[in-house]
Design an enzyme around this catalytic site. Structure first.
Site, PDB file in Angstrom:
ATOM      1  N   GLY A 174     -72.248  42.751 -49.911  1.00  0.00           N
ATOM      2  CA  GLY A 174     -71.236  43.327 -50.795  1.00  0.00           C
ATOM      3  C   GLY A 174     -71.450  42.904 -52.235  1.00  0.00           C
ATOM      4  O   GLY A 174     -72.405  42.195 -52.582  1.00  0.00           O
ATOM      5  N   PHE A 175     -70.555  43.323 -53.085  1.00  0.00           N
ATOM      6  CA  PHE A 175     -70.629  43.039 -54.524  1.00  0.00           C
ATOM      7  C   PHE A 175     -70.660  41.540 -54.804  1.00  0.00           C
ATOM      8  O   PHE A 175     -71.631  41.006 -55.355  1.00  0.00           O
ATOM      9  CB  PHE A 175     -69.441  43.733 -55.213  1.00  0.00           C
ATOM     10  CG  PHE A 175     -69.075  43.219 -56.555  1.00  0.00           C
ATOM     11  CD1 PHE A 175     -70.028  42.991 -57.532  1.00  0.00           C
ATOM     12  CD2 PHE A 175     -67.749  42.992 -56.876  1.00  0.00           C
ATOM     13  CE1 PHE A 175     -69.682  42.534 -58.788  1.00  0.00           C
ATOM     14  CE2 PHE A 175     -67.387  42.544 -58.125  1.00  0.00           C
ATOM     15  CZ  PHE A 175     -68.349  42.300 -59.083  1.00  0.00           C
ATOM     16  N   ILE A 176     -69.623  40.831 -54.418  1.00  0.00           N
ATOM     17  CA  ILE A 176     -69.560  39.390 -54.687  1.00  0.00           C
ATOM     18  C   ILE A 176     -70.554  38.644 -53.808  1.00  0.00           C
ATOM     19  O   ILE A 176     -71.229  37.711 -54.257  1.00  0.00           O
ATOM     20  CB  ILE A 176     -68.130  38.863 -54.490  1.00  0.00           C
ATOM     21  CG1 ILE A 176     -67.180  39.529 -55.497  1.00  0.00           C
ATOM     22  CG2 ILE A 176     -68.079  37.346 -54.633  1.00  0.00           C
ATOM     23  CD1 ILE A 176     -65.710  39.231 -55.272  1.00  0.00           C
ATOM     24  N   TYR A 184     -53.089  44.842 -47.049  1.00  0.00           N
ATOM     25  CA  TYR A 184     -54.236  44.024 -47.469  1.00  0.00           C
ATOM     26  C   TYR A 184     -53.771  42.651 -47.931  1.00  0.00           C
ATOM     27  O   TYR A 184     -54.276  41.611 -47.486  1.00  0.00           O
ATOM     28  CB  TYR A 184     -55.020  44.728 -48.571  1.00  0.00           C
ATOM     29  CG  TYR A 184     -56.014  43.834 -49.263  1.00  0.00           C
ATOM     30  CD1 TYR A 184     -57.100  43.314 -48.572  1.00  0.00           C
ATOM     31  CD2 TYR A 184     -55.862  43.491 -50.603  1.00  0.00           C
ATOM     32  CE1 TYR A 184     -58.015  42.478 -49.196  1.00  0.00           C
ATOM     33  CE2 TYR A 184     -56.777  42.665 -51.237  1.00  0.00           C
ATOM     34  CZ  TYR A 184     -57.843  42.156 -50.530  1.00  0.00           C
ATOM     35  OH  TYR A 184     -58.739  41.315 -51.150  1.00  0.00           O
ATOM     36  N   LYS A 241     -54.492  38.802 -46.286  1.00  0.00           N
ATOM     37  CA  LYS A 241     -55.091  37.688 -47.018  1.00  0.00           C
ATOM     38  C   LYS A 241     -54.177  36.467 -47.009  1.00  0.00           C
ATOM     39  O   LYS A 241     -54.629  35.333 -46.894  1.00  0.00           O
ATOM     40  CB  LYS A 241     -55.427  38.105 -48.450  1.00  0.00           C
ATOM     41  CG  LYS A 241     -56.638  39.020 -48.532  1.00  0.00           C
ATOM     42  CD  LYS A 241     -57.808  38.413 -47.780  1.00  0.00           C
ATOM     43  CE  LYS A 241     -59.134  38.801 -48.342  1.00  0.00           C
ATOM     44  NZ  LYS A 241     -60.240  38.113 -47.664  1.00  0.00           N
ATOM     45  N   SER A 249     -57.228  36.600 -52.319  1.00  0.00           N
ATOM     46  CA  SER A 249     -57.034  37.654 -53.316  1.00  0.00           C
ATOM     47  C   SER A 249     -55.792  37.377 -54.152  1.00  0.00           C
ATOM     48  O   SER A 249     -54.812  36.811 -53.649  1.00  0.00           O
ATOM     49  CB  SER A 249     -56.866  39.000 -52.609  1.00  0.00           C
ATOM     50  OG  SER A 249     -56.432  39.990 -53.512  1.00  0.00           O
TER      51      SER A 249
END
Length: 198
Positions: free
Chosen positions: A10-12, A153, A157, A127
């Site tokens: 993924g991105f991170i 979401y 988290k 998050s």
């Protein structure tokens, strides 16, 4: 050190893997390459770039799959950097069960594997969504109680944070939870506003 990074493509995750390898660590990435939020091809492109790195290995698998997690988190692992999750506030409102299955069950599978092996160090990507909706002008504080997440979401988290807090207290797993606020940059998710504006 030997470090496992979930959500490695993924991105991170892809940036994290690059940095860890550059610092001389052995890195094992775990990724499911799902196409839930954006096309899996973007993640596969990130993985292709990582494949050429020395001291990096990739395992394709889902964090809900105990066998895949066991292949990644072995007895010689020093740190687990748990970045894998279904992200996104709006999509979670449309598919809350998928978020619960991936984020809550997957987190539990990882924590149980760590407990079974006695692995003591976990970095967890939470998050800023856990803080919930804010009134105009209200600032976030780290010690806010986070009692009213405003989306499935965010709730998952926060559940993850509470679950890992319990695992810390009961089993001695050292947990570092990071609450990112609108992280952006190269390779970020294409549906994000900053990516679209740029």
């Amino acid at each position: 050190m030997r470090i496992v990074v979930t959500g490695a493509a993924g991105f991170i995750g892809s940036h994290t893997c690059e940095r860890l390898v550059a610092r001389g660590h052995d890195v094992v990435g775990l990724d499911a390459f799902d196409g839930f939020l954006y096309p899996a091809e973007a993640k596969r492109a990130n993985a292709a770039a990582l494949a050429g790195l020395p001291r990096f290995a990739l395992i394709e698998g889902n964090i809900r799959d105990a066998a895949a997690v066991a292949r990644a988190i072995t007895a010689d692992v020093d740190v687990v950097c748990h970045l894998a999750a279904l992200a996104g506030v709006r999509p979670s409102i449309e598919a809350p069960l998928e978020y619960i299955r991936t984020n809550v069950e997957g987190n539990g599978v990882i924590a149980e594997r760590m407990r079974a092996l006695g692995t003591q160090r976990l970095v967890f990507a939470s998050s800023s969504s856990v803080y919930g909706a804010r009134t105009e002008g209200a600032a976030f504080r780290e010690d806010d109680p986070c009692l009213r997440p405003a989306s499935p979401y965010a709730a998952t988290k926060r559940m993850n944070e509470l679950q890992l807090s319990t695992d810390r207290d009961l089993f001695g797993i050292g947990v570092f939870a990071l609450r990112g606020f609108t992280v952006y940059g190269p390779r970020q998710r294409p549906e994000m506003a900053i990516h679209k504006f740029a």
